[in-house]
Design a protein around this motif. Structure first.
Motif, PDB file in Angstrom:
ATOM      1  N   ARG A  78       0.839  -1.196   0.000  1.00  0.00           N
ATOM      2  CA  ARG A  78       0.000   0.000   0.000  1.00  0.00           C
ATOM      3  C   ARG A  78       0.875   1.248   0.000  1.00  0.00           C
ATOM      4  NH1 ARG A  78      -1.208   4.673   2.628  1.00  0.00           N
ATOM      5  NH2 ARG A  78      -3.337   5.309   2.280  1.00  0.00           N
ATOM      6  N   ASP A  79       1.976   1.206   0.760  1.00  0.00           N
ATOM      7  CA  ASP A  79       2.870   2.359   0.812  1.00  0.00           C
ATOM      8  C   ASP A  79       3.520   2.636  -0.545  1.00  0.00           C
ATOM      9  OD1 ASP A  79       2.305   2.790   3.484  1.00  0.00           O
ATOM     10  OD2 ASP A  79       4.007   1.609   4.184  1.00  0.00           O
ATOM     11  N   GLN A  80       3.881   1.569  -1.246  1.00  0.00           N
ATOM     12  CA  GLN A  80       4.470   1.751  -2.578  1.00  0.00           C
ATOM     13  C   GLN A  80       3.442   2.351  -3.535  1.00  0.00           C
ATOM     14  OE1 GLN A  80       5.644  -2.332  -3.066  1.00  0.00           O
ATOM     15  NE2 GLN A  80       7.798  -1.874  -2.651  1.00  0.00           N
ATOM     16  N   TYR A  82       0.890   4.172  -2.648  1.00  0.00           N
ATOM     17  CA  TYR A  82       0.648   5.544  -2.206  1.00  0.00           C
ATOM     18  C   TYR A  82       1.709   6.482  -2.769  1.00  0.00           C
ATOM     19  CZ  TYR A  82       0.067   9.643   0.693  1.00  0.00           C
ATOM     20  OH  TYR A  82      -0.116  10.929   1.102  1.00  0.00           O
ATOM     21  N   GLU A  83       2.980   6.055  -2.719  1.00  0.00           N
ATOM     22  CA  GLU A  83       4.055   6.892  -3.254  1.00  0.00           C
ATOM     23  C   GLU A  83       3.885   7.143  -4.747  1.00  0.00           C
ATOM     24  OE1 GLU A  83       6.419   8.708  -1.740  1.00  0.00           O
ATOM     25  OE2 GLU A  83       5.313   8.099   0.040  1.00  0.00           O
ATOM     26  N   GLU A  84       3.477   6.115  -5.467  1.00  0.00           N
ATOM     27  CA  GLU A  84       3.234   6.292  -6.902  1.00  0.00           C
ATOM     28  C   GLU A  84       2.063   7.246  -7.134  1.00  0.00           C
ATOM     29  OE1 GLU A  84       2.304   3.721 -10.935  1.00  0.00           O
ATOM     30  OE2 GLU A  84       3.083   2.681  -9.172  1.00  0.00           O
ATOM     31  N   ALA A  85       1.009   7.108  -6.318  1.00  0.00           N
ATOM     32  CA  ALA A  85      -0.146   7.998  -6.438  1.00  0.00           C
ATOM     33  C   ALA A  85       0.254   9.439  -6.116  1.00  0.00           C
ATOM     34  CB  ALA A  85      -1.259   7.537  -5.496  1.00  0.00           C
ATOM     35  N   ARG A  86       1.137   9.614  -5.153  1.00  0.00           N
ATOM     36  CA  ARG A  86       1.612  10.954  -4.808  1.00  0.00           C
ATOM     37  C   ARG A  86       2.368  11.574  -5.980  1.00  0.00           C
ATOM     38  NH1 ARG A  86       6.135  13.190  -2.929  1.00  0.00           N
ATOM     39  NH2 ARG A  86       7.209  11.199  -2.718  1.00  0.00           N
ATOM     40  N   LYS A  87       3.199  10.761  -6.629  1.00  0.00           N
ATOM     41  CA  LYS A  87       3.957  11.262  -7.785  1.00  0.00           C
ATOM     42  C   LYS A  87       3.031  11.646  -8.935  1.00  0.00           C
ATOM     43  CE  LYS A  87       8.097   8.633  -6.716  1.00  0.00           C
ATOM     44  NZ  LYS A  87       8.864   7.428  -7.023  1.00  0.00           N
ATOM     45  N   ARG A  88       1.900  10.911  -9.053  1.00  0.00           N
ATOM     46  CA  ARG A  88       0.946  11.201 -10.128  1.00  0.00           C
ATOM     47  C   ARG A  88      -0.128  12.200  -9.710  1.00  0.00           C
ATOM     48  NH1 ARG A  88      -0.820   5.511 -12.893  1.00  0.00           N
ATOM     49  NH2 ARG A  88       1.229   4.545 -13.068  1.00  0.00           N
ATOM     50  N   ASN A  89      -0.045  12.719  -8.488  1.00  0.00           N
ATOM     51  CA  ASN A  89      -1.014  13.683  -7.956  1.00  0.00           C
ATOM     52  C   ASN A  89      -2.451  13.174  -7.979  1.00  0.00           C
ATOM     53  OD1 ASN A  89       0.849  15.688  -7.263  1.00  0.00           O
ATOM     54  ND2 ASN A  89       0.929  16.409  -9.381  1.00  0.00           N
ATOM     55  N   VAL A  90      -2.652  11.936  -7.537  1.00  0.00           N
ATOM     56  CA  VAL A  90      -3.997  11.362  -7.460  1.00  0.00           C
ATOM     57  C   VAL A  90      -4.729  12.008  -6.291  1.00  0.00           C
ATOM     58  CG1 VAL A  90      -5.309   9.233  -7.044  1.00  0.00           C
ATOM     59  CG2 VAL A  90      -3.257   9.180  -8.476  1.00  0.00           C
ATOM     60  N   GLU A  91      -5.910  12.546  -6.564  1.00  0.00           N
ATOM     61  CA  GLU A  91      -6.714  13.210  -5.529  1.00  0.00           C
ATOM     62  C   GLU A  91      -7.277  12.185  -4.550  1.00  0.00           C
ATOM     63  OE1 GLU A  91      -7.366  16.546  -5.062  1.00  0.00           O
ATOM     64  OE2 GLU A  91      -5.851  16.882  -6.610  1.00  0.00           O
ATOM     65  N   GLY A  92      -7.285  12.518  -3.257  1.00  0.00           N
ATOM     66  CA  GLY A  92      -7.879  11.673  -2.224  1.00  0.00           C
ATOM     67  C   GLY A  92      -7.049  10.459  -1.864  1.00  0.00           C
ATOM     68  N   ARG A  93      -5.808  10.416  -2.253  1.00  0.00           N
ATOM     69  CA  ARG A  93      -4.964   9.230  -2.031  1.00  0.00           C
ATOM     70  C   ARG A  93      -4.743   8.916  -0.556  1.00  0.00           C
ATOM     71  NH1 ARG A  93      -1.729  13.305  -4.050  1.00  0.00           N
ATOM     72  NH2 ARG A  93      -0.208  14.088  -2.543  1.00  0.00           N
TER      73      ARG A  93
END
Length: 107
Positions: A78-80, A82-93
């Motif tokens: 999940r942490d990995q 999350y980090e990818e979602a942060r890099k892609r600027n996913v809203e509500g991550r």
């Protein structure tokens, strides 16, 4: 290691202990894991005086560990994700769980 253990088993013990410590296990727990694994392998190959039935008839520790690890079947943590979602600027991550993050990332 027991007296009279072979250099191969000494190397195996050190390798398993170091691997467990790299995974974040405490030194004591890493030593215990290494000792149990090496002792089982010694029993399986007939290098020990006594061996329990489970040591000799159960599947090898290497095979069992591979089955338990779940590598390949569970994918990234999940942490990995999350980090990818942060890099892609996913809203509500920040409020998403693992399966929601996988869906949002298209995985």
């Amino acid at each position: 290691m027991p007296r009279g253990s072979s250099p191969k088993r000494e190397r195996q013990y050190e390798h398993i202990k170091d691997s467990a410590e790299d995974r974040g296990e405490s030194t004591g727990r890493a030593k215990e894991i290494a000792a149990r694994t090496v002792n089982k392998e010694r029993a399986r190959s007939g290098e020990s005086r006594t061996a329990s039935r489970t040591s000799t008839q159960d599947m090898s520790s290497g095979k069992r560990g591979g089955q338990r690890s779940g590598k390949g079947s569970q994918g990234p943590t999940r942490d990995q994700l999350y980090e990818e979602a942060r890099k892609r600027n996913v809203e509500g991550r920040s409020t998403m769980n693992k399966s929601q993050l996988q869906r949002a990332l298209g995985k």
